[in-house]
Design a protein around this motif. Structure first.
Motif, PDB file in Angstrom:
ATOM      1  N   THR A 140       0.858  -1.182   0.000  1.00 30.26           N
ATOM      2  CA  THR A 140       0.000   0.000   0.000  1.00 30.26           C
ATOM      3  C   THR A 140       0.893   1.230   0.000  1.00 30.26           C
ATOM      4  O   THR A 140       1.861   1.307   0.768  1.00 30.26           O
ATOM      5  CB  THR A 140      -0.918   0.007   1.229  1.00 30.26           C
ATOM      6  N   CYS A 141       0.573   2.187  -0.862  1.00 29.60           N
ATOM      7  CA  CYS A 141       1.414   3.375  -0.992  1.00 29.60           C
ATOM      8  C   CYS A 141       1.205   4.343   0.173  1.00 29.60           C
ATOM      9  O   CYS A 141       0.125   4.395   0.762  1.00 29.60           O
ATOM     10  CB  CYS A 141       1.104   4.081  -2.308  1.00 29.60           C
ATOM     11  N   ARG A 142       2.236   5.118   0.440  1.00 27.83           N
ATOM     12  CA  ARG A 142       2.179   6.135   1.490  1.00 27.83           C
ATOM     13  C   ARG A 142       1.706   7.459   0.900  1.00 27.83           C
ATOM     14  O   ARG A 142       2.234   7.912  -0.118  1.00 27.83           O
ATOM     15  CB  ARG A 142       3.579   6.301   2.099  1.00 27.83           C
ATOM     16  N   PRO A 143       0.696   8.117   1.500  1.00 30.45           N
ATOM     17  CA  PRO A 143       0.229   9.407   0.959  1.00 30.45           C
ATOM     18  C   PRO A 143       1.279  10.508   1.100  1.00 30.45           C
ATOM     19  O   PRO A 143       1.987  10.578   2.112  1.00 30.45           O
ATOM     20  CB  PRO A 143      -1.000   9.739   1.811  1.00 30.45           C
ATOM     21  N   LEU A 144       1.382  11.331   0.085  1.00 29.38           N
ATOM     22  CA  LEU A 144       2.272  12.492   0.146  1.00 29.38           C
ATOM     23  C   LEU A 144       1.702  13.536   1.109  1.00 29.38           C
ATOM     24  O   LEU A 144       0.493  13.770   1.150  1.00 29.38           O
ATOM     25  CB  LEU A 144       2.399  13.138  -1.235  1.00 29.38           C
ATOM     26  N   THR A 145       2.585  14.177   1.841  1.00 31.10           N
ATOM     27  CA  THR A 145       2.156  15.316   2.655  1.00 31.10           C
ATOM     28  C   THR A 145       2.104  16.568   1.780  1.00 31.10           C
ATOM     29  O   THR A 145       2.696  16.617   0.696  1.00 31.10           O
ATOM     30  CB  THR A 145       3.143  15.566   3.808  1.00 31.10           C
ATOM     31  N   LYS A 146       1.425  17.597   2.272  1.00 34.38           N
ATOM     32  CA  LYS A 146       1.381  18.865   1.519  1.00 34.38           C
ATOM     33  C   LYS A 146       2.780  19.460   1.381  1.00 34.38           C
ATOM     34  O   LYS A 146       3.122  20.031   0.342  1.00 34.38           O
ATOM     35  CB  LYS A 146       0.433  19.855   2.209  1.00 34.38           C
ATOM     36  N   GLU A 147       3.587  19.309   2.408  1.00 40.51           N
ATOM     37  CA  GLU A 147       4.952  19.836   2.348  1.00 40.51           C
ATOM     38  C   GLU A 147       5.756  19.138   1.241  1.00 40.51           C
ATOM     39  O   GLU A 147       6.561  19.774   0.544  1.00 40.51           O
ATOM     40  CB  GLU A 147       5.658  19.644   3.702  1.00 40.51           C
ATOM     41  N   GLU A 148       5.523  17.848   1.079  1.00 45.07           N
ATOM     42  CA  GLU A 148       6.226  17.105   0.025  1.00 45.07           C
ATOM     43  C   GLU A 148       5.758  17.552  -1.365  1.00 45.07           C
ATOM     44  O   GLU A 148       6.573  17.660  -2.294  1.00 45.07           O
ATOM     45  CB  GLU A 148       6.008  15.603   0.206  1.00 45.07           C
ATOM     46  N   ILE A 149       4.469  17.809  -1.515  1.00 48.37           N
ATOM     47  CA  ILE A 149       3.957  18.318  -2.792  1.00 48.37           C
ATOM     48  C   ILE A 149       4.629  19.651  -3.117  1.00 48.37           C
ATOM     49  O   ILE A 149       5.110  19.863  -4.237  1.00 48.37           O
ATOM     50  CB  ILE A 149       2.426  18.475  -2.737  1.00 48.37           C
ATOM     51  N   HIS A 150       4.685  20.534  -2.130  1.00 47.37           N
ATOM     52  CA  HIS A 150       5.314  21.848  -2.350  1.00 47.37           C
ATOM     53  C   HIS A 150       6.790  21.687  -2.714  1.00 47.37           C
ATOM     54  O   HIS A 150       7.313  22.427  -3.559  1.00 47.37           O
ATOM     55  CB  HIS A 150       5.182  22.714  -1.081  1.00 47.37           C
ATOM     56  N   SER A 151       7.458  20.713  -2.110  1.00 52.49           N
ATOM     57  CA  SER A 151       8.871  20.452  -2.394  1.00 52.49           C
ATOM     58  C   SER A 151       9.053  19.994  -3.845  1.00 52.49           C
ATOM     59  O   SER A 151       9.976  20.425  -4.541  1.00 52.49           O
ATOM     60  CB  SER A 151       9.399  19.389  -1.426  1.00 52.49           C
ATOM     61  N   ILE A 152       8.156  19.118  -4.299  1.00 51.51           N
ATOM     62  CA  ILE A 152       8.240  18.630  -5.689  1.00 51.51           C
ATOM     63  C   ILE A 152       7.979  19.771  -6.661  1.00 51.51           C
ATOM     64  O   ILE A 152       8.675  19.924  -7.673  1.00 51.51           O
ATOM     65  CB  ILE A 152       7.256  17.459  -5.917  1.00 51.51           C
ATOM     66  N   VAL A 153       6.981  20.612  -6.348  1.00 54.39           N
ATOM     67  CA  VAL A 153       6.665  21.755  -7.214  1.00 54.39           C
ATOM     68  C   VAL A 153       7.878  22.681  -7.329  1.00 54.39           C
ATOM     69  O   VAL A 153       8.261  23.103  -8.429  1.00 54.39           O
ATOM     70  CB  VAL A 153       5.435  22.522  -6.678  1.00 54.39           C
TER      71      VAL A 153
END
Length: 663
Positions: A140-153
């Motif tokens: 089962t995959c681990r959900p991304l946090t909002k901070e991780e999304i911002h980091s990828i962006v």
């Protein structure tokens, strides 16, 4: 000139492309160095396609995130891992590409998420928008946090800035397409979040919106940003995709939502949509095997083009120039993307422009040299073009002295050997026992979905004619014939023959080649013994003709011993066989065939199967007797192709190239 509309310029954002051809992005495995730059292979590979006339080169996937979804290095290039090094190696490549008047876009990925291919990307914990099942692993995959999304962006902005400095003319974002990480956010089946990145379509597209906004902020509004985009997912359920023509309830993105997403994405700032359909759960859509029709994305691209005002790119077996030209004329798309056809022949565009279409080496859609090798060995190559992504190490070797070379056998190995020898300046002569070249390509290419196998045989015929290689048909040579001839070097490429065994009533027991070549009529009901590639394709072809077909396989599943078969080909063929009404009996042992009844033992049961004929597809055996009769009498002698070891088209061609390039 014919197809003139394919050679008119077009703009993607501020970038003017000299013609309507793009190199479709394909996995750049093996083209990166340990610091995330482009290695020499990658630089040569992309430059060769620019030299061949392609107007826009789109690289394979590269990464910019180094924090969230870490990659094995070296794997794919990474624009932020070592920015100075990335810029330097990029500049070396983009300057060479630009010398040919081509533009080049860097494909930038948001990540794989639930579709990470374990053999390529190591055992890093898979991530996703939500805790959903992984595509391949029982995890089962681990959900991304909002901070991780911002980091990828943020990493997208950094990476695009480095790409611009490195001379790239734009970027293409990977992707609201094929079920990659950005697509997982966009599809409600995968995205079960209740924050600003989940829920409504606008929220699910927020990640993709922030990416383009960040890139434009860092690189300027006039820096082109295209998007790889799948308008429909073709998902029946988790890990279960739909076949062409199948009625099903779409669990992923349906067309209505796909067209609304297209409108929104262009509104957010994307300058072009590189459009297809499918996801990893229905992988044979994004990576169409020969079982998919040519130009399969055209109707979907037309739908997208009707609702957006930016260029639409269309790939998907688009190597027929008449189809490509008509697609532009009919408003189905603006740019023709060629992926595998440019692996097979990097000079496709220049050959088409100069009226040499018959010289284009055809892609056979086998996926064995490209996706099969990416999947298994983390490297991109091509089955029919041994030089693809190995341009420098496989450059034609100069010769000191021209030799007379006898090539015995006109299958792919013999033809490739003769072709390479002639190009290098040797004097090959080819001896073929039948009346045509191609060997097993001829029966293999009998089904209509294998037409490109026949095209490859004809291509070899034309190339050997143009190279003035003498071809002697109807010549079954003996040891004495070879020794009496005046040749300095001998290549034995006598191929293989189908394995046969007696079942009792053998008058109606045929080989698959007998039936495929239409030398034998299998009647209205047939049993195919052997569920490998030949058996499955023969059964599929017969079922298309309305025959009642049963496959009997000794192992516990179909296609158990062929490889490296790309999952797209293997999974689609496995599904097509029962879908087309072919009955399958596995873990079975055939005992006899008497009075039109085949007897087989399976799971402790005796099965009696009525059949007008039995078709043997149980493999091939090497025809190497001539080589062994000669090996101690000819100083320079080579054994190639199936005669050396029964394999596939790719290894027949590759081994022949290797040997012929070093004689």
């Amino acid at each position: 000139m014919k197809y003139k509309n394919l050679f008119t310029p077009i703009k993607i954002g501020s970038a003017e492309i000299k013609n309507r051809f793009a190199m479709a992005p394909m996995g750049p495995l093996g083209l990166s160095d340990a610091q995330g730059g482009f290695n020499q292979r990658g630089i040569d590979y992309y430059t060769e396609r620019a030299k061949g006339g392609t107007g826009l080169i789109i690289t394979g996937v590269t990464f910019s995130d180094c924090e969230v979804e870490q990659q094995s290095m070296p794997n794919c290039p990474n624009s932020t891992f070592n920015p100075v090094h990335f810029i330097r190696t990029s500049k070396e490549m983009t300057e060479r590409v630009h010398a040919y008047g081509s533009k080049i876009f860097l494909m930038m990925s948001g990540g794989f998420g639930r579709v990470t291919i374990p053999t390529n990307l190591g055992e890093f914990p898979p991530v996703a928008p939500s805790p959903i099942p992984h595509r391949w692993l029982d995890k089962t995959c681990r959900p991304l946090t909002k901070e991780e999304i911002h980091s990828i962006v943020k990493s997208f902005g950094d990476g695009a800035y480095n790409a611009k400095r490195g001379g790239f003319d734009g970027v293409e974002i990977h992707a609201v397409h094929e079920g990659y990480l950005l697509d997982q956010f966009a599809i409600s089946m995968f995205n079960q979040r209740d924050d600003e990145y989940g829920g409504s379509l606008e929220n699910r597209l927020r990640f993709a919106r922030e990416v383009v906004e960040e890139i434009k902020r860092r690189c300027g509004d006039d820096f082109p940003v295209a998007l790889r985009f799948s308008v429909k997912s073709m998902i029946k359920d988790w890990r279960d995709g739909a076949l062409p023509g199948e009625e099903f309830e779409e669990k992923g993105r349906d067309i209505e939502e796909g067209l609304e997403a297209a409108r929104l994405l262009v509104e957010y700032g994307y300058d072009a949509l590189d459009t297809d359909v499918g996801t990893y759960d229905a992988w044979w859509w994004n990576h169409p095997p020969m079982y998919q029709e040519k130009g399969l994305y055209r109707p979907y691209c037309k739908m997208v083009k009707d609702v957006v005002d930016v260029p639409v790119l269309c790939a998907g077996r688009m190597d027929d120039p008449q189809m490509a030209s008509a697609s532009l004329e009919n408003g189905e798309c603006d740019v023709i993307s060629l992926g595998r056809p440019l692996l097979a022949d990097p000079d496709y565009v220049n050959k088409l422009r100069s009226g040499r279409l018959e010289d284009v080496r055809p892609c056979i859609s086998c996926h064995e040299g490209c996706m099969g090798r990416i999947q298994e060995y983390s490297m991109i190559n091509c089955a029919v073009n041994p030089q693809a992504a190995r341009e420098r190490v496989t450059a034609y070797e100069p010769i000191c002295k021209s030799k007379k070379v006898m090539v015995v056998g006109g299958g792919v190995a013999g033809c490739e050997a003769a072709r390479v020898l002639a190009i290098r300046g040797h004097r090959p002569e080819l001896f073929e026992k039948s009346q045509q070249l191609g060997g097993n390509l001829i029966p293999g290419g009998a089904p209509d979905f294998k037409e490109d196998d026949i095209a490859l045989a004809k291509w070899y015929e034309r190339q050997l004619s143009k190279l003035e290689v003498p071809v002697h048909y109807g010549c079954k040579l003996s040891r004495e014939d070879v020794l009496a001839a005046d040749f300095e070097t001998v290549i034995i490429a006598t191929g293989s023959s189908p394995k046969v065994f007696s079942l009792g009533e053998d008058a109606h027991v045929y080989t698959a080649a007998d039936v495929l070549n239409k030398e034998k009529d299998c009647g209205e009901t047939a049993v195919v013994i052997g569920g490998g590639l030949v058996g499955c394709e023969t059964a599929l072809w017969l079922s298309q003709q309305g025959k009642k077909v049963t496959i009997v396989e000794a192992l516990d599943k179909l296609l158990a011993v062929n490889g490296p078969l790309c999952h797209a080909n293997k999974d689609m063929l496995e599904k097509l066989v029962p879908y087309r009404g072919v009955e399958v009996i596995t873990s079975a042992r055939v005992t006899d065939y008497q009075n039109g009844i085949l007897t087989a033992e399976s799971a402790g049961e005796t099965k009696k199967i009525p059949a007008d004929s039995v078709i043997l597809a149980v493999g091939y055996k090497e025809e190497n007797a001539l080589y062994h009769e000669l090996e101690f009498d000819v100083p320079e002698i080579y054994l190639l192709g199936d005669a050396k070891k029964v394999s596939n088209i790719m290894y027949g061609i590759w081994d022949a190239f290797e040997v012929a390039n070093h004689i």
